[in-house]
Design an enzyme around this catalytic site. Structure first.
Site, mmCIF file in Angstrom:
data_model
loop_
_atom_site.group_PDB
_atom_site.id
_atom_site.type_symbol
_atom_site.label_atom_id
_atom_site.label_comp_id
_atom_site.label_asym_id
_atom_site.label_seq_id
_atom_site.Cartn_x
_atom_site.Cartn_y
_atom_site.Cartn_z
ATOM 1 N N SER A 176 0.849 -1.197 0.000
ATOM 2 C CA SER A 176 0.000 0.000 0.000
ATOM 3 C C SER A 176 0.884 1.246 0.000
ATOM 4 O O SER A 176 2.091 1.162 0.289
ATOM 5 C CB SER A 176 -0.869 -0.031 1.259
ATOM 6 O OG SER A 176 -1.581 1.169 1.376
ATOM 7 N N TYR B 5 -1.989 -0.355 10.321
ATOM 8 C CA TYR B 5 -2.098 -0.718 8.903
ATOM 9 C C TYR B 5 -0.836 -0.275 8.153
ATOM 10 O O TYR B 5 -0.301 -1.009 7.317
ATOM 11 C CB TYR B 5 -3.348 -0.062 8.322
ATOM 12 C CG TYR B 5 -3.703 -0.460 6.908
ATOM 13 C CD1 TYR B 5 -3.925 -1.789 6.564
ATOM 14 C CD2 TYR B 5 -3.850 0.500 5.913
ATOM 15 C CE1 TYR B 5 -4.272 -2.145 5.265
ATOM 16 C CE2 TYR B 5 -4.208 0.161 4.619
ATOM 17 C CZ TYR B 5 -4.416 -1.163 4.290
ATOM 18 O OH TYR B 5 -4.757 -1.508 3.003
HETATM 19 P P1 NAD Z 1 -11.970 -5.847 0.562
HETATM 20 O O1 NAD Z 1 -12.338 -5.663 2.005
HETATM 21 O O2 NAD Z 1 -12.996 -5.598 -0.482
HETATM 22 O O3 NAD Z 1 -11.395 -7.317 0.362
HETATM 23 C C1 NAD Z 1 -10.699 -8.018 1.332
HETATM 24 C C2 NAD Z 1 -11.214 -9.452 1.315
HETATM 25 O O4 NAD Z 1 -10.434 -10.205 2.243
HETATM 26 C C3 NAD Z 1 -12.674 -9.595 1.767
HETATM 27 O O5 NAD Z 1 -13.399 -10.329 0.804
HETATM 28 C C4 NAD Z 1 -12.586 -10.341 3.090
HETATM 29 O O6 NAD Z 1 -13.671 -11.219 3.323
HETATM 30 C C5 NAD Z 1 -11.283 -11.096 2.924
HETATM 31 N N1 NAD Z 1 -10.692 -11.462 4.207
HETATM 32 C C6 NAD Z 1 -10.644 -10.719 5.338
HETATM 33 N N2 NAD Z 1 -10.050 -11.416 6.324
HETATM 34 C C7 NAD Z 1 -9.709 -12.618 5.798
HETATM 35 C C8 NAD Z 1 -9.098 -13.779 6.329
HETATM 36 N N3 NAD Z 1 -8.685 -13.834 7.600
HETATM 37 N N4 NAD Z 1 -8.916 -14.851 5.513
HETATM 38 C C9 NAD Z 1 -9.339 -14.805 4.224
HETATM 39 N N5 NAD Z 1 -9.930 -13.739 3.671
HETATM 40 C C10 NAD Z 1 -10.116 -12.670 4.451
HETATM 41 O O7 NAD Z 1 -10.674 -4.949 0.360
HETATM 42 P P2 NAD Z 1 -9.973 -4.363 -0.940
HETATM 43 O O8 NAD Z 1 -10.091 -2.878 -0.879
HETATM 44 O O9 NAD Z 1 -10.386 -5.079 -2.165
HETATM 45 O O10 NAD Z 1 -8.454 -4.704 -0.585
HETATM 46 C C11 NAD Z 1 -7.744 -5.816 -1.068
HETATM 47 C C12 NAD Z 1 -6.285 -5.657 -0.659
HETATM 48 O O11 NAD Z 1 -5.771 -4.433 -1.180
HETATM 49 C C13 NAD Z 1 -6.085 -5.583 0.856
HETATM 50 O O12 NAD Z 1 -4.866 -6.230 1.185
HETATM 51 C C14 NAD Z 1 -5.966 -4.102 1.116
HETATM 52 O O13 NAD Z 1 -5.258 -3.852 2.303
HETATM 53 C C15 NAD Z 1 -5.212 -3.671 -0.125
HETATM 54 N N6 NAD Z 1 -5.296 -2.254 -0.478
HETATM 55 C C16 NAD Z 1 -6.495 -1.633 -0.708
HETATM 56 C C17 NAD Z 1 -6.508 -0.291 -1.069
HETATM 57 C C18 NAD Z 1 -7.788 0.450 -1.352
HETATM 58 O O14 NAD Z 1 -7.716 1.669 -1.601
HETATM 59 N N7 NAD Z 1 -8.943 -0.227 -1.331
HETATM 60 C C19 NAD Z 1 -5.310 0.410 -1.182
HETATM 61 C C20 NAD Z 1 -4.116 -0.253 -0.939
HETATM 62 C C21 NAD Z 1 -4.120 -1.582 -0.602
#
Ligand code: NAD
Length: 278
Positions: free
Chosen positions: A162, A175
């Site tokens: 991130s 985070y």
């Molecule tokens: P999201 O919440 O839509 O997806 C995360 C998924 O992980 C969910 O479906 C959830 O059920 C699953 N999950 C949670 N805990 C879990 C566990 N213990 N075991 C298995 N699955 C589990 O989030 P997103 O925004 O699509 O993010 C995806 C990745 O990208 C994450 O690692 C997040 O930190 C990273 N990220 C997101 C952003 C953003 O702006 N959205 C920016 C940088 C990084």
């Protein structure tokens, strides 16, 4: 022949916003895709959609913090598709208990009102939850699925870091620290696996409006919050990312075009990490 034909992809957190789009893309590129998620119904929904569109996918319930659950998913994977070639570690996220109410601590906060969460109130359990989910939740799937790759002397791991790994964002120390650990681990594992044909890289998305951060970035009426505005002001391309913005980098990292690339974290951020703010 399609880029990922005959490849087996595992994607954790594949029921989520960003990773479901990545799952669909790898299927479109010809891979057999296993979507792992804590929420079985979300994983199955994504798999169903892929299969409906002519791809090959299975949705499996798995907890990235529980090795036994990952091993069970791996057994299902082997039965259905065979050993894993590409692992995308997408499960991750933040928790309110690892988050301060305000970006800066001010003297008057010592006499704070009940609802204010200052640095001094951060709950170690909340911090631990975030570190575990992001860091251990990346390490354990690598331990399970990279064994397949070590056996075949080839493979590809893509972690999700991130922006806050480069410079921490205000309010979210847990985070930020956990994602910094992922970037660091990406380098460590890339070196560790360099002799057995396994590449390890990471993608660092900038700001993508998803359910995870919607409350922080937008008001109920859809207007940007002060934080949302600050982000856009610090993103030279002046917009949030869309999940599709990740797909070109994903395709490059999965394919032979990046055959000599390992240990890097690629920002996909509209210039956020390059901009000093001045
Ligand atoms: P999201 O919440 O839509 O997806 C995360 C998924 O992980 C969910 O479906 C959830 O059920 C699953 N999950 C949670 N805990 C879990 C566990 N213990 N075991 C298995 N699955 C589990 O989030 P997103 O925004 O699509 O993010 C995806 C990745 O990208 C994450 O690692 C997040 O930190 C990273 N990220 C997101 C952003 C953003 O702006 N959205 C920016 C940088 C990084």
């Amino acid at each position: 022949m399609k880029l990922l034909e005959n490849k087996v992809v595992v994607i954790t957190g594949g029921g989520g916003v960003l990773c479901s789009t990545m799952a669909e893309k790898t299927a479109e590129l010809g891979a057999k895709v296993a979507i792992l998620d804590l929420k079985r119904e979300n994983a199955e929904k994504v798999a169903l959609e892929i299969n409906k569109n002519g791809g090959q996918a299975i949705g499996l319930e798995a907890n990235v913090l529980d090795k036994a659950s990952l091993l069970k998913a791996q057994a299902e994977l082997h039965k259905n598709f065979g050993p894993c070639d590409i692992l995308i570690n997408g499960a991750g996220g933040n928790h309110p208990k690892g988050t301060t109410s305000k970006p800066y601590f001010e003297a008057e906060d010592l006499e704070k009102d009940e609802d204010l969460i200052t640095f001094f109130d951060l709950d170690p359990e909340g911090i631990k939850f975030v570190f575990d989910l992001n860091f251990i939740g990346t390490l354990l799937p690598c331990q399970v699925f990279a064994r397949d790759m070590a056996k075949s002397q080839s493979g590809n791991i893509i972690n999700i870091s991130s922006m806050n790994a480069f410079t921490p964002l205000t309010k979210i120390p847990a985070y930020s620290g956990a994602k910094a650990a992922i970037s660091n681990f990406t380098q460590w594992l890339a070196v560790h696996f360099s002799k057995v044909g396994i590449r390890v890289n990471a993608m660092a998305p900038g700001f993508f409006l998803t359910e995870q951060n919607r409350r922080l970035l937008t008001e109920e009426n859809g207007d940007l919050t002060a934080r949302g505005n600050t982000i856009i002001d610090h993103t030279p391309m002046s917009r949030f990312g869309t999940p599709e913005d990740l797909l070109g980098t994903l395709e490059w990292l999965c394919g032979e075009g990046s055959a000599f690339v390992t240990g890097v974290t690629v920002p996909i951020d509209g210039g956020f990490s390059a901009f000093s703010g001045v």
